[in-house]
Design an enzyme around this catalytic site. Structure first.
Site, PDB file in Angstrom:
ATOM      1  CD  GLU A  55      -2.212   2.660  -3.498  1.00  0.00           C
ATOM      2  OE1 GLU A  55      -3.358   3.120  -3.998  1.00  0.00           O
ATOM      3  OE2 GLU A  55      -1.816   2.404  -1.937  1.00  0.00           O
ATOM      4  CG  ASP A  81      -2.007   1.361   1.353  1.00  0.00           C
ATOM      5  OD1 ASP A  81      -2.769   1.559   0.517  1.00  0.00           O
ATOM      6  OD2 ASP A  81      -1.504   1.968   1.823  1.00  0.00           O
TER       7      ASP A  81
END
Length: 636
Positions: free
Chosen positions: A368, A315
């Site tokens: 990401e 993330d």
């Protein structure tokens, strides 16, 4: 005060590796471990707290009294405190009470390496040794093939707390219940993988799990660690891979968490300009500190090792790469070259990926990452970060913006829908329609589509057809597969009742068939990261808002032709160029009546003529249903 027995699981070599930032199995050493010492069963505790003056284990077993069980500090300067407490066992609740050398500060902390935590809002750790008999030997033996970059990779993104509720008790399903319900649903829908939004223990539900306090503990909200293992195991037994969202970018300031752990900036960077995230009001790891790197890489390997996880989606990578991320001038300091890149974070990510792929060559890491940083999914030897894949955020934003426009205006924005192909092969891209796109007033994916209800649904199926035939792997957030109309709400179940209506059943069947198309036809996956796997037929027909292209695999006999009609206009006898002789056979059509479409289709094989068109040697005349994606194979 009871004397805690001196005992250690560490060798001198362990300590050398730890200090050098090269010990990547710290979960076998630090934390709490049930062992026997001189035939006495008990628990060995070890915690890193170099700024501590004293460290006590407090818990139910000593009435949370810090005078009862004080740990010993190692002599080697590692900052590790350790000791053996007899006659306590599985399930005991505990924390570390730390008296710091700094200004008399005292902290009470959960164990950073605990394998189970109390159910929030309680914050203690629990002594827990994992004990589970895996039954996924077959999957683990062949998952390298299932996870390969030249294989279909269709991901169903799930937030466990809101996927489906038990209707009787109005609560989220447990890990054990999900092992039946979620597994059977994902298998039926044809997804190859699930991606679980963070399941590591977190204190605050509105964070969706992205602010972690228990990095080694699956959240107790849904059951025990072994229950989560059962869920993973059942997915594997049904040939479904499991990806976990993993958050090495930041952590919350909760009193029991990693922040200010021993009265010093132990895990977070001491410079506020590098150690605090202004957007999320959270702390940022000190990637230049060896012991912190060991903690994070050990954590990544822990899930791959002990939980048989098949991939990690990392993330907020962009926030790690840049020192000026979300900061104004004067709020950040350049690196030693006077530039904005965070060299320590870049080095950490490279070492992370290098270590993962060395120890687990059959998994994938997925970034990401939302910027134009080059080489995210390129090999480290070529200066890249070494990820297996990167989210294609540009495609997602451009595509959703395009589909928000009424069809009459789309001809003026044709470049928005074709632009992705100018950079599609610069990385190994995954196409995401993720949870972030269905919250905070953005509407659901279906809610962004234009027109009346029929057109909204047709646009949605067209979008999914375009997505599944576009180069790259796929990710779809839960609810999108049946056209949920409301935004995602983490506090309640998906709107499963919508499946009583034909339009929603039609979208669901369309996604199911798109998964079958993607996994059946090698042209859609064998070269999904290579320019050789894609060829435009016509990308300039902005007036009609039609795209046509060829998808290619290793064998040219398996090539597919894809045509997307972006308007509600039926186009009969639409001429396209074809690169091979034979006949066109329609293998997918998003406008079929079983998807609640208008039912326009090319039911019979279409003859390919010897007349050249679109710079191809041959051509064919096809019918383009309104707002549709259609796919043809080429038969002799």
């Amino acid at each position: 005060m009871q004397k805690v027995q001196a005992h250690s699981l560490f060798t001198d070599f362990d300590i050398q590796l730890f200090k050098a930032g090269k010990h990547f199995k710290l979960y076998e050493k630090l934390g709490s471990h049930i062992i026997k010492v001189d035939d006495t069963k008990g628990v060995y505790f070890a915690v890193w707290a170099p700024s501590a003056k004293s460290v006590s284990v407090i818990g139910d077993f000593n009435y949370w009294n810090d005078n009862e069980h004080q740990l010993h500090v190692r002599w080697d300067g590692s900052g590790i405190w350790e000791g053996f407490i007899p006659n306590i066992s599985q399930g005991e609740k505990y924390k570390y009470k730390i008296h710091s050398h700094h200004n008399g500060i005292v902290t009470e902390k959960a164990d950073p390496y605990a394998k189970r935590s109390e159910h929030p809002p309680n914050t203690a750790s629990e002594v827990w040794d994992l004990n589970y008999s895996w039954k996924d030997k077959d999957w683990m033996g062949y998952r390298k093939d299932k996870n390969a970059l030249d294989k279909p990779y269709s991901v169903y993104e799930v937030h466990l707390g809101s996927w489906k509720f038990d209707t009787k008790d109005n609560r989220p399903l447990s890990y054990v219940e999900l092992a039946d319900n979620l597994v059977s649903y994902v298998k039926e829908m044809g997804f190859t993988h699930v991606e679980l939004m963070p399941i590591m223990e977190y204190p605050y539900d509105p964070s969706w799990g992205y602010q972690l306090t228990g990095y080694f503990a699956p959240t107790s909200r849904f059951g025990y660690p072994e229950d989560f293992m059962l869920l993973v195991d059942k997915l594997h037994q049904h040939d479904i891979g499991v990806i976990l969202d993993w958050v090495p970018s930041h952590f919350p300031e909760d009193a029991h968490g990693l922040g200010f752990f021993d009265g010093s900036h132990l895990y977070e960077h001491p410079d506020r300009r590098r150690g605090y995230h202004p957007d999320w009001k959270s702390l940022i790891f000190n990637y230049g500190r060896n012991e912190v790197r060991s903690f994070l890489i050990s954590n990544a390997l822990f899930w791959l090792d002990k939980y048989h996880i098949d991939g990690l989606r990392v993330d907020a990578v962009a926030s790690m790469l840049y020192l000026d991320y979300s900061r104004e001038d004067g709020e950040w300091e350049p690196n030693k070259y006077g530039e904005r890149e965070n060299l320590e974070a870049i080095s950490f990510l490279q070492e992370l990926n290098e270590t993962i792929y060395k120890d687990f060559p059959d998994v994938q890491t997925i970034a990401e990452e939302s910027t134009a940083y080059t080489g995210v999914s390129k090999p480290i030897s070529h200066g890249g970060l070494g990820f297996g894949m990167k989210w294609m955020m540009g495609w997602m934003h451009d595509t959703l913006d395009y589909f928000k426009k009424e069809s009459v205006y789309r001809k003026y924005h044709h470049n928005d829908i074709t632009f992705s192909m100018t950079y599609a092969f610069t990385e190994n891209f995954m196409l995401p329609l993720s949870h972030d796109e269905v919250v905070y007033g953005k509407h659901s994916i279906r809610g962004r589509m234009q027109g009346d209800e029929w057109q909204q649904v047709a646009n949605l199926k067209l979008l999914y057809g375009y997505m599944f035939t576009h180069p790259g792997t796929k990710l779809l957030f839960m609810g999108g597969e049946f056209g949920q109309t409301a935004e995602w709400n983490f506090q309640q179940s998906l709107d499963w009742h919508l499946l009583q209506y034909d339009y929603h059943k039609g979208v669901q069947q369309c996604v199911k068939d798109l998964n079958a198309l993607y996994t059946t036809y090698p042209a859609l996956y064998e070269k999904q990261f290579s320019q050789e796997g894609f060829e435009w037929i016509e990308h300039n027909d902005s007036e009609a808002c039609v795209l046509s292209y060829i998808r290619k695999g290793h064998d040219t006999k398996n090539d597919l032709i894809v045509i997307c009609n972006m308007t509600p206009v039926l186009r009969e006898n639409y001429k396209i160029g074809v690169h091979q002789k034979g006949k066109l056979k329609e293998v997918f059509n998003s406008d079929l009546k079983k998807y609640c479409g208008s039912g326009v289709s090319n039911t019979k094989p279409i003859k390919i003529d010897d007349l050249g068109w679109h710079f191809k040697d041959y051509s064919a005349m096809v019918s383009l249903p309104p707002l549709s994606t259609i796919v043809f194979s080429i038969k002799n």
